[in-house]
Write a protein that holds these residues in place. Structure first.
Motif, PDB file in Angstrom:
ATOM      1  N   ALA A  90      -8.177   0.792  -0.011  1.00 20.87           N
ATOM      2  CA  ALA A  90      -9.449   1.718  -0.435  1.00 20.87           C
ATOM      3  C   ALA A  90      -9.714   3.078  -0.187  1.00 20.87           C
ATOM      4  O   ALA A  90     -10.711   3.558  -0.546  1.00 20.87           O
ATOM      5  CB  ALA A  90     -10.456   1.277   1.211  1.00 20.87           C
TER       6      ALA A  90
ATOM      7  N   ASP B  94       0.870  -1.250  -0.302  1.00 18.10           N
ATOM      8  CA  ASP B  94       0.086   0.436   0.163  1.00 18.10           C
ATOM      9  C   ASP B  94       0.918   0.993   0.239  1.00 18.10           C
ATOM     10  O   ASP B  94       2.519   1.302   0.670  1.00 18.10           O
ATOM     11  CB  ASP B  94      -1.317  -0.111   1.222  1.00 18.10           C
TER      12      ASP B  94
ATOM     13  N   VAL C 203      -9.831  -4.217   1.558  1.00 18.17           N
ATOM     14  CA  VAL C 203      -9.864  -4.139   2.569  1.00 18.17           C
ATOM     15  C   VAL C 203     -10.892  -2.421   3.122  1.00 18.17           C
ATOM     16  O   VAL C 203      -9.787  -1.751   2.872  1.00 18.17           O
ATOM     17  CB  VAL C 203      -9.148  -4.550   3.486  1.00 18.17           C
TER      18      VAL C 203
ATOM     19  N   THR D 156      -8.288   0.025   4.761  1.00 20.45           N
ATOM     20  CA  THR D 156      -6.614   0.501   4.186  1.00 20.45           C
ATOM     21  C   THR D 156      -6.382   1.311   2.860  1.00 20.45           C
ATOM     22  O   THR D 156      -7.151   2.557   2.817  1.00 20.45           O
ATOM     23  CB  THR D 156      -6.429  -1.068   3.397  1.00 20.45           C
TER      24      THR D 156
END
Length: 266
Positions: free
Chosen positions: A108, A48, A102, A105
């Protein structure tokens, strides 16, 4: 150089220089180009974005909104890069496929920002809405993540150019896309939408798992069909058949659709 010649050259200088808008559309500082680079870098990473990388996105998206206001002719270009952001995620793991994103996160959050920014462009620019409907959402050759992101972006928007494309997406073989398109149709107070959702419910009875029926129940919990309309007739027929069923579960599910009907219709 005489004073007259100096004043003449000074007046002519702006015409000899490239305009800021032209330079902006091609330069490295252009918001579209900057966001494209950001998305490419994320796609090369296997993790991420960092908080610092994520923090770059909000001013970037704000710059794109300003660019759209100043240069609406670039609307489709801006819409395309925001759609890419709404579908962006790090590279796939070395072994296996991407799992679901998810909630909460960084991925997201960045996708949500892409959808929010894209929705603002869509509501302001019908040309962009038509482009996304015809060239992404309804086109099976388009990439699935972009089609899903387009449908998710349209949730709660109810833009007329998107209606038929959402119908097409809601009968697509890909369940993920069907679910996203159904979610975008929920709450749209339109006779064609009402009839389409009743048909989807009927199909689900013959093909269990075709859709999530709760989306249809959620829809008719928000809207009420017009008295004497074709949508009302179809919904009444469906609810009556469910209530007369010997299967109490089907009867209960039918009862949950009743709020969408005019009083006294069942």
């Amino acid at each position: 150089m005489t004073l007259r010649l100096a004043w003449w050259l000074l007046a002519l200088a702006p015409a000899l220089l490239p305009s800021p808008a032209a330079g902006q559309s091609r330069g490295r500082g252009d918001p579209v180009a900057r966001l494209e680079r950001w998305i490419r870098e994320l796609g090369r990473s296997r993790s991420d974005p960092t908080p610092e990388e994520e923090a770059e996105l909000h001013p970037l998206c704000a710059d794109l909104m300003l660019l759209h206001a100043a240069a609406p002719e670039r609307g489709v270009e801006i819409g395309r890069v925001l759609l890419d952001l709404a579908a962006a995620r790090p590279a796939r793991p070395s072994f296996g496929e991407h799992g679901p994103v998810v909630p909460g996160t960084p991925t997201a959050r960045l996708q949500a920002l892409g959808r929010k920014s894209l929705a603002r462009v869509l509501t302001a620019d019908e040309q962009v809405a038509r482009w996304m409907a015809g060239n992404v959402l309804a086109r099976r050759s388009a990439e699935l993540p972009q089609r899903v992101a387009a449908a998710l972006t349209l949730e709660g928007q109810y833009l007329p150019p998107s209606r038929l494309a959402l119908f097409a997406a809601a009968i697509d073989p890909q369940r993920e896309l069907r679910d996203a398109a159904m979610g975008a149709l929920v709450g749209w107070d339109d006779g064609a939408v009402h009839r389409f959702l009743v048909e989807q419910l009927r199909r689900n009875e013959s093909e269990p798992g075709w859709i999530a029926p709760r989306e249809v129940r959620r829809h008719f919990g928000r809207v009420q069909v017009e008295l004497a309309s074709e949508a009302a007739r179809q919904l009444v027929d469906h609810v009556r058949a469910a209530l007369l069923s010997t299967d109490w579960r089907r009867a209960y599910r039918g009862l949950q659709l009743a709020p969408g009907l005019p009083d006294g219709e069942v």
